[in-house]
Design an enzyme around this catalytic site. Sequence first.
Site, mmCIF file in Angstrom:
data_model
loop_
_atom_site.group_PDB
_atom_site.id
_atom_site.type_symbol
_atom_site.label_atom_id
_atom_site.label_comp_id
_atom_site.label_asym_id
_atom_site.label_seq_id
_atom_site.Cartn_x
_atom_site.Cartn_y
_atom_site.Cartn_z
ATOM 1 N N HIS A 95 -1.649 -2.207 -1.985
ATOM 2 C CA HIS A 95 -0.417 -3.028 -1.240
ATOM 3 C C HIS A 95 -1.621 -4.310 -0.732
ATOM 4 O O HIS A 95 -3.008 -3.617 -0.151
ATOM 5 C CB HIS A 95 -0.289 -2.215 0.097
ATOM 6 C CG HIS A 95 0.347 -1.190 -0.652
ATOM 7 N ND1 HIS A 95 1.601 -0.904 0.608
ATOM 8 C CD2 HIS A 95 1.077 -0.765 -1.534
ATOM 9 C CE1 HIS A 95 2.739 0.210 0.130
ATOM 10 N NE2 HIS A 95 2.342 -0.470 -2.050
ATOM 11 N N GLU A 97 -2.141 -5.301 2.548
ATOM 12 C CA GLU A 97 -2.639 -5.405 3.649
ATOM 13 C C GLU A 97 -4.404 -3.854 3.793
ATOM 14 O O GLU A 97 -4.747 -4.685 4.211
ATOM 15 C CB GLU A 97 -2.141 -4.353 5.014
ATOM 16 C CG GLU A 97 -0.757 -4.980 5.312
ATOM 17 C CD GLU A 97 0.836 -4.563 4.296
ATOM 18 O OE1 GLU A 97 1.809 -5.165 3.981
ATOM 19 O OE2 GLU A 97 0.269 -4.660 2.914
ATOM 20 N N CYS A 123 4.637 -0.279 4.697
ATOM 21 C CA CYS A 123 4.546 0.474 4.825
ATOM 22 C C CYS A 123 3.651 1.455 5.498
ATOM 23 O O CYS A 123 2.727 1.308 6.425
ATOM 24 C CB CYS A 123 4.157 1.124 4.006
ATOM 25 S SG CYS A 123 2.798 1.015 2.784
#
Length: 166
Positions: A95, A97, A123
């Site tokens: 992801h 992040e 998430c």
Amino acid sequence: MCSNCGDEKAVKTTAAVEERPDWDHYFMGIAEVAASRSNCSRRHVAAVLVRDKRIISTGYNGTPRGIKNCNEGGCPRCNSNVPSGEGLTECLCCHAEENSIVQAAYHGIAVAGATIYTTYSPCLLCSKMIINAGIVEVVYKQRYSIDSTSMRLLAEAGVKVRALED
């Protein structure tokens, strides 16, 4: 007349330019451009880590370094017809992040006290990383559809979370 080049049109062009974006919109704009680097077949997401109004790391979603890119068939889940939100444990992509935090670590840059600008709210896994990395604020553009637990966790940990208004 432009004092630098003597061109009368230059002054008019400069005056017609939009006002400068505030810091939030500036960093989110950079995140949106970074998202264009994503090689995920399903969604392009990016994150920008900022401390003291200075970018310290960026990341976008996609397969790990050295793995065939998602858009080249590297991730079977992303290249299937699995509905959004299902089969997430089969996804090979990292992801945005996660990648911004890992990129900072890779280059020896501390992220404690930083703000993360991300094109989607994080998430659960990324929220746990954000908390443990010492990131103090999350600013997101769009709400991720399965983030209720992550929002609760971030709030409990004292991480400020806010949606960026246009």
